[in-house]
Design a protein around this motif. Sequence first.
Motif, PDB file in Angstrom:
ATOM      1  N   PHE A   1    -125.999  27.027 111.990  1.00 33.63           N
ATOM      2  CA  PHE A   1    -125.063  26.549 112.935  1.00 33.63           C
ATOM      3  C   PHE A   1    -124.204  27.597 113.429  1.00 33.63           C
ATOM      4  CE2 PHE A   1    -125.974  22.926 110.191  1.00 33.63           C
ATOM      5  CZ  PHE A   1    -126.881  22.099 111.226  1.00 33.63           C
ATOM      6  N   ASP A   2    -124.485  28.883 113.335  1.00 34.22           N
ATOM      7  CA  ASP A   2    -123.766  30.152 113.536  1.00 34.22           C
ATOM      8  C   ASP A   2    -122.173  29.818 113.524  1.00 34.22           C
ATOM      9  OD1 ASP A   2    -123.464  32.622 114.930  1.00 34.22           O
ATOM     10  OD2 ASP A   2    -123.507  31.683 116.879  1.00 34.22           O
ATOM     11  N   VAL A   3    -121.581  29.541 112.206  1.00 35.58           N
ATOM     12  CA  VAL A   3    -120.441  29.311 112.084  1.00 35.58           C
ATOM     13  C   VAL A   3    -119.458  30.595 112.203  1.00 35.58           C
ATOM     14  CG1 VAL A   3    -120.790  27.279 110.490  1.00 35.58           C
ATOM     15  CG2 VAL A   3    -120.286  29.588 109.609  1.00 35.58           C
ATOM     16  N   GLY A   4    -120.109  31.713 112.176  1.00 37.02           N
ATOM     17  CA  GLY A   4    -119.224  33.136 112.501  1.00 37.02           C
ATOM     18  C   GLY A   4    -119.031  33.503 110.948  1.00 37.02           C
ATOM     19  N   TRP A   5    -118.868  34.837 110.796  1.00 35.16           N
ATOM     20  CA  TRP A   5    -118.456  35.520 109.861  1.00 35.16           C
ATOM     21  C   TRP A   5    -117.382  35.250 109.083  1.00 35.16           C
ATOM     22  CZ3 TRP A   5    -121.561  38.763 107.103  1.00 35.16           C
ATOM     23  CH2 TRP A   5    -123.000  39.246 107.880  1.00 35.16           C
TER      24      TRP A   5
ATOM     25  N   LEU B   1    -110.935  35.884 110.647  1.00 34.13           N
ATOM     26  CA  LEU B   1    -110.392  34.941 111.643  1.00 34.13           C
ATOM     27  C   LEU B   1    -109.156  35.159 112.083  1.00 34.13           C
ATOM     28  CD1 LEU B   1    -111.052  31.796 109.230  1.00 34.13           C
ATOM     29  CD2 LEU B   1    -112.501  32.443 111.406  1.00 34.13           C
ATOM     30  N   PHE B   2    -108.361  36.077 111.475  1.00 37.62           N
ATOM     31  CA  PHE B   2    -107.188  36.442 112.173  1.00 37.62           C
ATOM     32  C   PHE B   2    -107.074  37.692 112.991  1.00 37.62           C
ATOM     33  CE2 PHE B   2    -105.398  33.586 108.768  1.00 37.62           C
ATOM     34  CZ  PHE B   2    -104.608  32.845 109.746  1.00 37.62           C
ATOM     35  N   GLY B   3    -108.101  38.337 112.989  1.00 37.53           N
ATOM     36  CA  GLY B   3    -108.628  39.591 113.734  1.00 37.53           C
ATOM     37  C   GLY B   3    -107.765  40.626 113.381  1.00 37.53           C
ATOM     38  N   ILE B   4    -107.368  41.028 112.304  1.00 33.24           N
ATOM     39  CA  ILE B   4    -106.679  42.068 111.515  1.00 33.24           C
ATOM     40  C   ILE B   4    -107.342  43.316 111.937  1.00 33.24           C
ATOM     41  CG2 ILE B   4    -105.530  43.017 109.601  1.00 33.24           C
ATOM     42  CD1 ILE B   4    -105.497  40.162 108.372  1.00 33.24           C
ATOM     43  N   GLN B   5    -106.583  44.290 112.476  1.00 31.91           N
ATOM     44  CA  GLN B   5    -107.176  45.466 112.986  1.00 31.91           C
ATOM     45  C   GLN B   5    -107.447  46.549 111.971  1.00 31.91           C
ATOM     46  OE1 GLN B   5    -108.578  45.730 115.997  1.00 31.91           O
ATOM     47  NE2 GLN B   5    -107.828  43.685 116.166  1.00 31.91           N
ATOM     48  N   VAL B   6    -106.485  46.584 110.776  1.00 30.69           N
ATOM     49  CA  VAL B   6    -106.741  47.493 109.677  1.00 30.69           C
ATOM     50  C   VAL B   6    -108.028  47.395 109.258  1.00 30.69           C
ATOM     51  CG1 VAL B   6    -105.729  48.460 107.653  1.00 30.69           C
ATOM     52  CG2 VAL B   6    -104.370  47.520 109.346  1.00 30.69           C
ATOM     53  N   SER B   7    -108.901  48.504 108.950  1.00 29.87           N
ATOM     54  CA  SER B   7    -110.224  48.548 108.438  1.00 29.87           C
ATOM     55  C   SER B   7    -110.056  47.834 106.970  1.00 29.87           C
ATOM     56  CB  SER B   7    -110.709  50.060 108.386  1.00 29.87           C
ATOM     57  OG  SER B   7    -112.139  49.691 107.966  1.00 29.87           O
TER      58      SER B   7
END
Length: 109
Positions: A30-34, A79-85
Amino acid sequence: MTGGREHSHRQLSAIGWGLLFIWVGMAALFDVGWGYGLIGVGVIILGSQIAHMMVGEHQIDFFSTIVGVMFVFGGVWILFGIQVSLVPILIIVAGVALLLSALTSRPAR
Protein backbone atom coordinates in the motif's frame (compact mmCIF):
# COMPACT_ATOMS: atom_id res chain seq x y z
CA MET A 1 13.19 -22.36 30.86
CA THR A 2 10.66 -25.11 31.43
CA GLY A 3 8.91 -26.84 28.54
CA GLY A 4 5.67 -24.84 28.86
CA ARG A 5 7.46 -21.54 29.28
CA GLU A 6 9.75 -22.27 26.34
CA HIS A 7 6.72 -23.09 24.18
CA SER A 8 5.02 -19.83 25.17
CA HIS A 9 8.22 -17.90 24.46
CA ARG A 10 8.49 -19.47 21.00
CA GLN A 11 4.80 -18.83 20.37
CA LEU A 12 5.09 -15.14 21.29
CA SER A 13 8.21 -14.81 19.15
CA ALA A 14 6.44 -16.44 16.19
CA ILE A 15 3.48 -14.08 16.59
CA GLY A 16 5.82 -11.09 16.67
CA TRP A 17 7.69 -12.23 13.56
CA GLY A 18 4.40 -12.99 11.80
CA LEU A 19 3.06 -9.51 12.55
CA LEU A 20 6.33 -7.99 11.41
CA PHE A 21 6.24 -9.75 8.04
CA ILE A 22 2.54 -8.92 7.56
CA TRP A 23 3.21 -5.25 8.34
CA VAL A 24 6.22 -5.00 6.02
CA GLY A 25 4.24 -6.67 3.22
CA MET A 26 1.24 -4.41 3.71
CA ALA A 27 3.40 -1.29 4.02
CA ALA A 28 5.10 -2.16 0.72
CA LEU A 29 1.84 -3.16 -1.01
CA PHE A 30 0.00 0.00 0.00
CA ASP A 31 3.08 2.26 -0.22
CA VAL A 32 2.58 3.81 3.21
CA GLY A 33 6.00 5.47 3.08
CA TRP A 34 9.18 5.01 5.05
CA GLY A 35 8.05 7.04 8.06
CA TYR A 36 4.93 5.02 8.81
CA GLY A 37 6.70 1.81 7.81
CA LEU A 38 9.49 2.33 10.33
CA ILE A 39 7.07 3.36 13.07
CA GLY A 40 5.04 0.19 12.47
CA VAL A 41 8.13 -2.02 12.70
CA GLY A 42 9.21 -0.27 15.91
CA VAL A 43 5.76 -0.62 17.48
CA ILE A 44 5.67 -4.34 16.65
CA ILE A 45 9.14 -4.88 18.18
CA LEU A 46 8.22 -2.95 21.32
CA GLY A 47 4.84 -4.70 21.53
CA SER A 48 6.57 -8.06 21.36
CA GLN A 49 8.86 -7.08 24.22
CA ILE A 50 5.89 -5.90 26.30
CA ALA A 51 3.99 -9.14 25.57
CA HIS A 52 6.96 -11.22 26.74
CA MET A 53 7.21 -9.14 29.90
CA MET A 54 3.47 -9.27 30.68
CA VAL A 55 3.36 -13.05 30.30
CA GLY A 56 6.29 -13.12 32.70
CA GLU A 57 8.27 -15.63 30.74
CA HIS A 58 11.01 -13.46 29.44
CA GLN A 59 12.83 -10.40 30.65
CA ILE A 60 12.73 -7.47 28.31
CA ASP A 61 15.63 -7.71 25.88
CA PHE A 62 17.42 -4.39 26.23
CA PHE A 63 18.89 -4.46 22.72
CA SER A 64 15.56 -5.30 21.03
CA THR A 65 13.87 -2.53 23.00
CA ILE A 66 16.50 -0.01 21.88
CA VAL A 67 16.12 -1.19 18.26
CA GLY A 68 12.33 -0.79 18.51
CA VAL A 69 12.69 2.72 19.91
CA MET A 70 15.17 3.56 17.14
CA PHE A 71 12.72 2.41 14.46
CA VAL A 72 9.94 4.54 15.95
CA PHE A 73 12.33 7.47 16.33
CA GLY A 74 13.51 7.06 12.72
CA GLY A 75 9.94 6.99 11.44
CA VAL A 76 9.02 10.14 13.34
CA TRP A 77 12.26 11.72 12.11
CA ILE A 78 11.21 11.08 8.50
CA LEU A 79 7.59 12.16 9.00
CA PHE A 80 8.66 15.51 10.44
CA GLY A 81 11.36 15.98 7.80
CA ILE A 82 14.13 16.75 10.29
CA GLN A 83 17.22 17.81 8.36
CA VAL A 84 19.95 16.59 10.73
CA SER A 85 21.45 13.31 9.52
CA LEU A 86 19.91 10.47 11.50
CA VAL A 87 22.30 7.67 10.52
CA PRO A 88 25.29 8.79 12.64
CA ILE A 89 23.02 9.34 15.64
CA LEU A 90 21.48 5.86 15.27
CA ILE A 91 24.91 4.26 14.90
CA ILE A 92 26.07 5.95 18.12
CA VAL A 93 22.89 4.90 19.96
CA ALA A 94 23.30 1.31 18.72
CA GLY A 95 26.91 1.28 19.92
CA VAL A 96 25.95 2.62 23.34
CA ALA A 97 23.15 0.04 23.58
CA LEU A 98 25.54 -2.79 22.73
CA LEU A 99 28.05 -1.58 25.30
CA LEU A 100 25.43 -1.26 28.02
CA SER A 101 24.01 -4.66 27.15
CA ALA A 102 27.46 -6.27 27.38
CA LEU A 103 28.32 -4.49 30.62
CA THR A 104 25.02 -5.29 32.36
CA SER A 105 24.59 -8.89 31.20
CA ARG A 106 24.87 -11.69 33.72
CA PRO A 107 26.81 -14.86 33.02
CA ALA A 108 24.75 -17.92 32.08
CA ARG A 109 24.15 -20.41 34.85
